[in-house]
Design an enzyme around this catalytic site. Structure first.
Site, short mmCIF file in Angstrom:
data_model
loop_
_atom_site.label_atom_id
_atom_site.label_comp_id
_atom_site.label_asym_id
_atom_site.label_seq_id
_atom_site.Cartn_x
_atom_site.Cartn_y
_atom_site.Cartn_z
N TYR A 168 56.63 3.09 56.62
CA TYR A 168 57.17 3.50 55.33
C TYR A 168 58.04 4.79 55.24
O TYR A 168 58.61 5.46 54.39
CB TYR A 168 56.16 3.75 54.25
CG TYR A 168 54.96 4.62 54.51
CD1 TYR A 168 55.22 6.14 54.52
CD2 TYR A 168 53.82 4.31 55.15
CE1 TYR A 168 54.28 7.12 54.97
CE2 TYR A 168 52.79 4.97 55.22
CZ TYR A 168 52.83 6.47 55.25
OH TYR A 168 51.90 7.32 55.49
N GLY A 170 48.94 8.89 44.10
CA GLY A 170 48.55 8.22 45.19
C GLY A 170 48.22 9.21 46.49
O GLY A 170 48.05 8.86 47.68
N ASP A 218 49.22 3.27 55.69
CA ASP A 218 48.15 3.83 56.31
C ASP A 218 46.95 2.93 56.66
O ASP A 218 45.80 3.14 56.32
CB ASP A 218 47.50 5.13 55.32
CG ASP A 218 48.53 6.06 55.09
OD1 ASP A 218 49.38 5.96 55.44
OD2 ASP A 218 48.35 6.88 54.03
#
Length: 688
Positions: free
Chosen positions: A176, A24, A132
């Site tokens: 998150y 990721g 993001d």
């Protein structure tokens, strides 16, 4: 089957603990070959999951609406098949948050169509990521949804139901980590909406207190679990390095107590961008996961403040031992391991040819010693974790700091012993670099090379500086210069921007006062004579970088100034101080002829006519910035000018490259030829 069904668990119906790797990071994605190798490792080490989420796969994020081409489809099919072959659950993630309009039905259709395509490839687990991205909704979405969380939950639930309750379905919220929650985790309206409205079969990703969390406590997980109405899956960035191209993390998985395991849905590590160095990150995570049920008998309790069952130090040693075997395997490289009675060497051979054997008077063959476990432990210490250096790296920083702080004009036996110890540590880094550079497995080396080359260079500069402080030869000449080689400083525009900002260096892992030294230049007084003589004696021993001590080289008239035999002209003497004490001085004689006569030195009439004054300067090797010395010399020349002098000259030994370089770069001093001088003495002169 739903998330709490038997298929996700076992015969007991308990959901399986998700453990594995998330690809990721930002940057070049891993290759299909590397991912297949990852699946083999996960199966071998007891991990069960791979989350496909490379930020720079443009059809995962930037162009998420576009379907995969036939060629891309074939690659994904093969990858999903390889994961299944190694009993690894392949989770396909899509990240539409950059530009999706949540209220537009066509966007929902596009998202479903894309995931349906991947489902046809054999994928049965999926993830929607909204990390993001900007948290501001467009005008159309503001009319349709009461909040950003409601918009994300709506589309996630629709997709989940469309996929008919996939085996695993992960949701990554925009908030998150705890640091993103306003005003707190427990009071975050965003998380509250997600927890209350998201369908119960959907698991939620969470990075902990921060994006890159130093520690994750049981208490923090209990808190977020209460808000989310389900235990989170940790997306762990502790080994991620995509935010800094100079950092690599080879330390163990740590600062996550194993009591977390029964309180979590799972843990996925998002490791270094470089594939092969992730051996340690993934291996130690696997050991951590196994330790909860006693599945890691080689790892015991009791170190580093960790809970029962897991020791980061022992887990690291276990990982490095296995990694050493892989590094020493050629694995497709051109070469083979050969044994003799004393050591293993990797030798390049051509089929049918005997190895070259040099003759009695020829150069011996260069053969690098084989890489050792201690070399890998050192490598790990140098590239440990985001919030701490390894033990050896900490020790090197502490020693360097002590040596700099205690580099008095007369160094003690303790200083010399510690300097020798620091030198040995630096040599160990170079030795590790050489051995690793010659390791058979070139694929691993190439992922590591830029990092180990950089650390070797940095350690080399530190070693040279310590030698200069100790009065050893050439390094000082290179350090005090306005025009170093590019490898003599850490370059790059980004670094220069950072050094101009307030607080630069405040977050260094090795706490230290500001790195910029403060120097004071003041007039010389009689009380300074003893200190100046001490500085002069240290420079006589070779502290200026000469190949031989000054006392063994031709005498200079300015030596009489420094030793106190000839006093400087009133008002024409200065000393320079740093936080340790006097570290340099600049003296002058308005008329040099009496001193020359005293030392039986004849000065040519032309020199005395145009440059009647003599200047002398000495600066200890610990002063690596030439600016304060230039300022001191400017004050001295100004004083001579005020005294009516027309010009000044200095005598320098030909071997004193440091001072020759300094005076030459002042611009005003020029080399004087045709002057009757002792052998190996130069004269530079400047008009005033």
């Amino acid at each position: 089957m739903s998330a709490d069904g038997a298929q996700r668990g076992g015969s007991s119906g308990t959901p399986r603990f998700i453990s594995g790797v998330v690809e990721g990071f930002y940057g070049r994605p891993w290759t299909m070959e590397q991912r297949t190798e990852l699946f083999k490792r996960e199966q071998q080490w007891g991990l069960n999951t791979y989350l496909y989420a490379p930020k720079d796969d443009y059809k995962h994020r930037m162009y998420w609406r576009e379907l995969y081409s036939p060629e891309e489809a074939d690659q994904l099919k093969a990858l999903i098949s390889a994961a299944k072959q190694h009993q690894v659950e392949f989770i396909y993630a899509i990240s539409p948050g950059l530009d999706i309009t949540f209220s537009n039905p066509k966007e929902v259709v596009a998202l479903k169509r894309k995931l349906d395509q991947v489902k046809q490839f054999g994928c049965s687990s999926f993830s929607l990521l909204f990390d993001d991205i900007e948290a501001e909704m467009c005008a159309a979405d503001k009319k349709a949804f009461s909040s950003f969380a409601h918009a994300q939950v709506s589309i996630t639930n629709q997709v989940y139901e469309h996929l008919r309750s996939p085996e695993t379905f992960l949701f990554c919220p925009t908030d998150y980590c705890a640091a993103f929650c306003t005003p707190s985790v427990s009071q975050s309206s965003y998380l509250q909406t997600v927890g209350e409205k998201l369908l119960p079969g959907i698991d939620i990703l969470w990075t902990g207190p921060k994006v890159v969390s130093h520690k994750i406590s049981v208490e923090s997980i209990v808190e977020v679990t209460s808000v989310l109405k389900r235990p989170p899956v940790i997306w762990d960035n502790i080994h991620a390095n995509d935010y800094d191209p100079q950092r690599l993390f080879l330390g163990p998985y740590k600062d996550r107590p194993t009591e977390l395991i029964p309180k979590l849905r799972g843990v996925l590590t998002n490791p270094n961008c470089e594939f092969y160095p992730n051996f340690v990150a993934i291996h130690t995570l696997a050991t951590w996961c196994r330790s909860a049920d006693g599945g890691a008998p080689d790892v015991e309790m009791g170190e580093d403040g960790q809970d029962c069952g897991y020791s980061p130090t022992k887990a690291l040693n276990l990982a490095l031992s296995d990694w050493l075997l892989e590094l020493m395997s050629a694995d497709g490289a051109a070469g083979q391991l050969k044994k003799d009675s004393s050591k293993e060497e990797w030798m390049q051979t051509d089929s049918g040819e005997s190895p070259y054997v040099p003759g009695p008077e020829e150069n011996p063959l260069y053969t690098a010693e084989p890489l050792t476990l201690d070399d890998l432990k050192l490598l790990s210490d140098l590239f440990y974790l985001p919030y701490e250096h390894g033990p050896t790296a900490r020790s090197m920083l502490q020693e360097l700091d002590w040596l700099k702080t205690h580099s008095q004009t007369e160094q003690t036996e303790e200083w010399r012993c510690r300097a020798q110890h620091f030198d040995q540590m630096c040599k160990a880094v170079v030795q590790m670099f050489n051995r690793l550079s010659n390791a058979p497995n070139r694929r691993i080396l190439y992922d590591l090379y830029n990092y180990i080359c950089d650390i070797k260079s940095g350690v080399g500069l530190a070693c040279a500086h310590v030698k200069a402080l100790g009065g050893q030869d050439s390094p000082a000449a290179q350090l005090m210069t306005d025009d170093p080689e590019p490898w003599g400083f850490r370059g790059g525009l980004s670094g220069e921007f950072q050094r101009m900002l307030p607080g630069h260096g405040n977050r260094d892992l090795f706490r230290h006062p500001p790195m910029t030294a403060v120097y004071t230049v003041r007039p010389y007084s009689a009380e300074d004579q003893t200190t100046v003589q001490r500085v002069f004696k240290e420079m006589q021993k070779g502290g200026a970088g000469d190949k031989a001590p000054m006392m063994m080289q031709p005498p200079l008239i300015s030596d009489g100034l420094s030793s106190g035999e000839v006093p400087p002209s009133p008002g024409n003497a200065f000393v320079m101080e740093d936080d340790v004490g006097v570290c340099g001085y600049a003296f002058a004689l308005i008329d040099a002829r009496p001193a020359a006569a005293k030392f039986q030195r004849a000065l040519s009439p032309s020199l005395c006519e145009d440059f009647p004054s003599l200047v002398g300067l000495q600066v200890l090797p610990r002063v690596t910035d030439p600016s304060p010395a230039r300022r001191m010399m400017a004050l001295l020349l100004s004083s001579l000018r005020s005294s009516g002098s027309r010009g000044a000259f200095c005598e320098l030994r030909a071997s004193d490259r440091r001072m020759i370089d300094f005076f030459s770069k002042l611009g005003s001093f020029k080399h004087m030829s045709g002057v009757d001088l002792p052998q190996d003495v130069l004269v530079l002169a400047a008009g005033l």
